[in-house]
Design a protein around this motif. Structure first.
Motif, PDB file in Angstrom:
ATOM      1  N   PRO A  13       0.808  -1.211   0.000  1.00  0.00           N
ATOM      2  CA  PRO A  13       0.000   0.000   0.000  1.00  0.00           C
ATOM      3  C   PRO A  13       0.838   1.256   0.000  1.00  0.00           C
ATOM      4  CG  PRO A  13       0.008  -1.008   2.162  1.00  0.00           C
ATOM      5  CD  PRO A  13       0.737  -1.940   1.259  1.00  0.00           C
ATOM      6  N   SER A  14       0.170   2.403  -0.152  1.00  0.00           N
ATOM      7  CA  SER A  14       0.826   3.704  -0.174  1.00  0.00           C
ATOM      8  C   SER A  14       1.587   3.954   1.109  1.00  0.00           C
ATOM      9  CB  SER A  14      -0.236   4.786  -0.367  1.00  0.00           C
ATOM     10  OG  SER A  14       0.337   6.051  -0.259  1.00  0.00           O
ATOM     11  N   LEU A  15       2.749   4.612   0.985  1.00  0.00           N
ATOM     12  CA  LEU A  15       3.611   4.832   2.147  1.00  0.00           C
ATOM     13  C   LEU A  15       3.277   6.088   2.923  1.00  0.00           C
ATOM     14  CD1 LEU A  15       7.066   4.006   0.538  1.00  0.00           C
ATOM     15  CD2 LEU A  15       5.820   2.593   2.161  1.00  0.00           C
ATOM     16  N   ALA A  16       2.579   7.024   2.324  1.00  0.00           N
ATOM     17  CA  ALA A  16       2.462   8.353   2.932  1.00  0.00           C
ATOM     18  C   ALA A  16       1.897   8.306   4.337  1.00  0.00           C
ATOM     19  CB  ALA A  16       1.591   9.247   2.051  1.00  0.00           C
ATOM     20  N   LEU A  17       0.711   7.715   4.525  1.00  0.00           N
ATOM     21  CA  LEU A  17       0.102   7.702   5.845  1.00  0.00           C
ATOM     22  C   LEU A  17       0.792   6.709   6.768  1.00  0.00           C
ATOM     23  CD1 LEU A  17      -3.687   8.021   4.979  1.00  0.00           C
ATOM     24  CD2 LEU A  17      -2.080   9.796   5.682  1.00  0.00           C
ATOM     25  N   ALA A  18       1.342   5.653   6.206  1.00  0.00           N
ATOM     26  CA  ALA A  18       2.041   4.669   7.028  1.00  0.00           C
ATOM     27  C   ALA A  18       3.267   5.272   7.688  1.00  0.00           C
ATOM     28  CB  ALA A  18       2.449   3.467   6.186  1.00  0.00           C
ATOM     29  N   GLN A  19       3.823   6.317   7.076  1.00  0.00           N
ATOM     30  CA  GLN A  19       5.037   6.913   7.602  1.00  0.00           C
ATOM     31  C   GLN A  19       4.765   8.224   8.318  1.00  0.00           C
ATOM     32  OE1 GLN A  19       7.823   7.206   4.368  1.00  0.00           O
ATOM     33  NE2 GLN A  19       8.077   5.011   4.220  1.00  0.00           N
ATOM     34  N   LEU A  20       3.485   8.468   8.642  1.00  0.00           N
ATOM     35  CA  LEU A  20       3.167   9.695   9.353  1.00  0.00           C
ATOM     36  C   LEU A  20       3.905   9.749  10.675  1.00  0.00           C
ATOM     37  CD1 LEU A  20      -0.662  10.325   9.041  1.00  0.00           C
ATOM     38  CD2 LEU A  20       1.192  11.793   8.327  1.00  0.00           C
ATOM     39  N   PRO A  21       4.505  10.890  11.020  1.00  0.00           N
ATOM     40  CA  PRO A  21       5.159  11.012  12.305  1.00  0.00           C
ATOM     41  C   PRO A  21       4.130  11.076  13.418  1.00  0.00           C
ATOM     42  CG  PRO A  21       5.126  13.116  11.195  1.00  0.00           C
ATOM     43  CD  PRO A  21       4.598  12.103  10.233  1.00  0.00           C
ATOM     44  N   VAL A 123       2.751  17.544  13.384  1.00  0.00           N
ATOM     45  CA  VAL A 123       1.590  18.257  13.923  1.00  0.00           C
ATOM     46  C   VAL A 123       1.735  18.358  15.439  1.00  0.00           C
ATOM     47  CG1 VAL A 123      -0.911  18.237  14.174  1.00  0.00           C
ATOM     48  CG2 VAL A 123       0.139  17.426  12.046  1.00  0.00           C
ATOM     49  N   SER A 124       1.666  19.568  15.953  1.00  0.00           N
ATOM     50  CA  SER A 124       1.851  19.789  17.388  1.00  0.00           C
ATOM     51  C   SER A 124       0.522  19.729  18.133  1.00  0.00           C
ATOM     52  CB  SER A 124       2.504  21.154  17.634  1.00  0.00           C
ATOM     53  OG  SER A 124       1.609  22.195  17.270  1.00  0.00           O
ATOM     54  N   LYS A 130      -5.887  24.206  18.491  1.00  0.00           N
ATOM     55  CA  LYS A 130      -6.373  25.356  17.727  1.00  0.00           C
ATOM     56  C   LYS A 130      -7.424  24.928  16.715  1.00  0.00           C
ATOM     57  CE  LYS A 130      -4.756  29.199  14.821  1.00  0.00           C
ATOM     58  NZ  LYS A 130      -3.552  29.835  14.202  1.00  0.00           N
ATOM     59  N   GLU A 131      -7.190  23.811  16.029  1.00  0.00           N
ATOM     60  CA  GLU A 131      -8.153  23.311  15.053  1.00  0.00           C
ATOM     61  C   GLU A 131      -9.442  22.871  15.740  1.00  0.00           C
ATOM     62  OE1 GLU A 131      -9.623  22.288  11.244  1.00  0.00           O
ATOM     63  OE2 GLU A 131      -7.996  23.582  11.937  1.00  0.00           O
ATOM     64  N   TYR A 132      -9.302  22.284  16.923  1.00  0.00           N
ATOM     65  CA  TYR A 132     -10.476  21.872  17.708  1.00  0.00           C
ATOM     66  C   TYR A 132     -11.305  23.092  18.083  1.00  0.00           C
ATOM     67  CZ  TYR A 132     -13.204  19.954  21.610  1.00  0.00           C
ATOM     68  OH  TYR A 132     -14.215  19.580  22.459  1.00  0.00           O
ATOM     69  N   VAL A 253      -2.824  17.286   8.613  1.00  0.00           N
ATOM     70  CA  VAL A 253      -1.884  16.631   7.705  1.00  0.00           C
ATOM     71  C   VAL A 253      -2.315  16.866   6.256  1.00  0.00           C
ATOM     72  CG1 VAL A 253      -1.180  14.362   6.852  1.00  0.00           C
ATOM     73  CG2 VAL A 253      -1.009  14.879   9.287  1.00  0.00           C
ATOM     74  N   GLY A 254      -3.612  16.721   5.991  1.00  0.00           N
ATOM     75  CA  GLY A 254      -4.121  16.968   4.649  1.00  0.00           C
ATOM     76  C   GLY A 254      -3.851  18.395   4.195  1.00  0.00           C
ATOM     77  N   GLN A 255      -4.004  19.337   5.127  1.00  0.00           N
ATOM     78  CA  GLN A 255      -3.722  20.738   4.806  1.00  0.00           C
ATOM     79  C   GLN A 255      -2.244  20.944   4.507  1.00  0.00           C
ATOM     80  OE1 GLN A 255      -5.227  22.646   8.327  1.00  0.00           O
ATOM     81  NE2 GLN A 255      -7.370  22.413   7.719  1.00  0.00           N
ATOM     82  N   ARG A 256      -1.375  20.228   5.242  1.00  0.00           N
ATOM     83  CA  ARG A 256       0.068  20.311   5.008  1.00  0.00           C
ATOM     84  C   ARG A 256       0.395  19.854   3.577  1.00  0.00           C
ATOM     85  NH1 ARG A 256       0.911  22.032   9.833  1.00  0.00           N
ATOM     86  NH2 ARG A 256       2.254  21.019  11.368  1.00  0.00           N
ATOM     87  N   VAL A 257      -0.170  18.729   3.198  1.00  0.00           N
ATOM     88  CA  VAL A 257       0.114  18.159   1.879  1.00  0.00           C
ATOM     89  C   VAL A 257      -0.433  19.072   0.783  1.00  0.00           C
ATOM     90  CG1 VAL A 257      -0.278  16.191   0.352  1.00  0.00           C
ATOM     91  CG2 VAL A 257       0.147  15.810   2.790  1.00  0.00           C
ATOM     92  N   GLU A 258      -1.640  19.577   0.972  1.00  0.00           N
ATOM     93  CA  GLU A 258      -2.221  20.490  -0.016  1.00  0.00           C
ATOM     94  C   GLU A 258      -1.358  21.732  -0.184  1.00  0.00           C
ATOM     95  OE1 GLU A 258      -6.195  21.398   1.100  1.00  0.00           O
ATOM     96  OE2 GLU A 258      -6.929  19.348   0.810  1.00  0.00           O
ATOM     97  N   SER A 259      -0.851  22.249   0.922  1.00  0.00           N
ATOM     98  CA  SER A 259      -0.006  23.442   0.879  1.00  0.00           C
ATOM     99  C   SER A 259       1.296  23.154   0.133  1.00  0.00           C
ATOM    100  CB  SER A 259       0.301  23.925   2.300  1.00  0.00           C
ATOM    101  OG  SER A 259       1.151  25.047   2.280  1.00  0.00           O
ATOM    102  N   LEU A 260       1.889  21.980   0.395  1.00  0.00           N
ATOM    103  CA  LEU A 260       3.121  21.594  -0.287  1.00  0.00           C
ATOM    104  C   LEU A 260       2.910  21.534  -1.790  1.00  0.00           C
ATOM    105  CD1 LEU A 260       6.010  20.424  -0.455  1.00  0.00           C
ATOM    106  CD2 LEU A 260       4.998  18.162  -0.003  1.00  0.00           C
ATOM    107  N   VAL A 261       1.852  20.847  -2.212  1.00  0.00           N
ATOM    108  CA  VAL A 261       1.581  20.700  -3.649  1.00  0.00           C
ATOM    109  C   VAL A 261       1.253  22.054  -4.274  1.00  0.00           C
ATOM    110  CG1 VAL A 261       0.039  19.651  -5.353  1.00  0.00           C
ATOM    111  CG2 VAL A 261       0.835  18.303  -3.396  1.00  0.00           C
ATOM    112  N   ARG A 262       0.500  22.868  -3.552  1.00  0.00           N
ATOM    113  CA  ARG A 262       0.148  24.188  -4.081  1.00  0.00           C
ATOM    114  C   ARG A 262       1.394  25.044  -4.303  1.00  0.00           C
ATOM    115  NH1 ARG A 262      -3.569  24.990  -0.766  1.00  0.00           N
ATOM    116  NH2 ARG A 262      -2.388  26.131   0.820  1.00  0.00           N
ATOM    117  N   ASP A 263       2.327  25.002  -3.351  1.00  0.00           N
ATOM    118  CA  ASP A 263       3.574  25.760  -3.487  1.00  0.00           C
ATOM    119  C   ASP A 263       4.401  25.251  -4.666  1.00  0.00           C
ATOM    120  OD1 ASP A 263       2.845  27.261  -1.323  1.00  0.00           O
ATOM    121  OD2 ASP A 263       4.160  26.240   0.106  1.00  0.00           O
ATOM    122  N   LEU A 264       4.482  23.937  -4.822  1.00  0.00           N
ATOM    123  CA  LEU A 264       5.253  23.365  -5.925  1.00  0.00           C
ATOM    124  C   LEU A 264       4.643  23.741  -7.274  1.00  0.00           C
ATOM    125  CD1 LEU A 264       6.022  19.818  -4.456  1.00  0.00           C
ATOM    126  CD2 LEU A 264       7.645  21.704  -4.770  1.00  0.00           C
TER     127      LEU A 264
END
Length: 271
Positions: A13-21, A123-124, A130-132, A253-264
């Motif tokens: 399977p995909s590695l992205a979520l499996a390797q979440l810190p 994610v701290s 804050k999101e809650y 995490v989803g927001q982090r990934v979206e931001s990364l792709v948007r910047d790229l």
């Protein structure tokens, strides 16, 4: 059970979520992970391959035990046998197979990039809190049970309003004239809903109503013109942070990934 483990092992399977810190992220494989797991027709299967599959499976809730390891070992051996046969018969060189390999390679590398990005920006607790707080404030402390009649034009809405003022029943008129096919058969019933889930103009009009009353003018949204009737209001029981912590972390995490792709994408030349 064995067939399920086999399928999972053959299609990693995909590695992205499996390797979440996280606080319980998988630790680096021990020294015992080095060496050879098995040899198939003179080809060595690295033991590290088994550890990779174990890490992916335990990240999805599987228990790391001898039974799981034995099943994955057999699956990896079968995988190697199938690969050797595919190479011998020429199947591995077919264009469609090579294309799929290219796609899989891209996916693995992209997922590794995402995983590294997330490791560098974990994610701290403060972000989750804050999101809650933001979600709770946005949700509000009340939900509303309402009906609505949706029409295409303001003139249509005024015509419906005139009928209502003459004594027509709201639910019967909704069944006859509303354009909302999802609620029309139920007499415009929206069931219990939160203002945050509605368009702003609709929500603003709804929360100002008293129970049993309807809007005295059409409310315009991107869907058309609405007449709204409020039936009831009740308090919302918002879940405690501990109960929704994981969902909030995944959202961030989803927001982090979206931001990364948007910047790229912003930096890239895409034609």
């Amino acid at each position: 059970m064995k067939k399920k483990i086999l399928a999972l092992a053959l299609a990693l399977p995909s590695l992205a979520l499996a390797q979440l810190p996280g606080k319980e992220a998988a630790k680096p494989a021990a020294a015992a992970a080095s060496g050879t797991l098995a040899t198939v027709n003179g080809v060595a299967i690295p033991r590290q391959r088994l550890e990779t599959v174990i890490r992916l499976q335990t990240a999805r809730g599987a228990k790391d035990n001898e039974q799981l390891r034995a099943q994955i070992r057999e699956a990896l051996i079968n995988n190697e046998l199938l690969n050797q046969e595919a190479n011998r018969s020429g199947i591995a060189k077919k264009p469609e197979v090579q294309q799929q390999l290219d796609l899989n390679r891209q996916e693995v590398i992209a997922n590794a990039m995402v995983a590294e990005h997330l490791r560098a920006q974990p994610v701290s607790d403060a972000e989750i809190q804050k999101e809650y707080d933001r979600t709770r404030a946005q949700t509000g402390d009340r939900e509303y049970k309402a009906r609505h009649i949706l029409v295409a034009t303001e003139d249509d809405a005024k015509s419906v309003l005139a009928e209502l003022k003459k004594g027509a029943k709201f639910d019967e008129l909704a069944q006859k004239r509303s354009l909302d096919e999802g609620t029309r058969p139920r007499g415009g019933d929206l069931d219990w809903t939160l203002p945050a889930n509605l368009e702003k103009a609709f929500a603003d009009a709804l929360v100002k109503l008293e129970k049993g009353r309807m809007t005295d003018a059409p409310v315009r949204t991107r869907f058309g013109f609405h007449l709204i009737q409020l039936e009831d209001v009740r308090a919302v029981s918002f879940p405690p942070l501990a109960q929704v912590r994981q969902q909030l972390q995944q959202r961030i995490v989803g927001q982090r990934v979206e931001s990364l792709v948007r910047d790229l994408r912003a930096k890239a030349k895409i034609e």
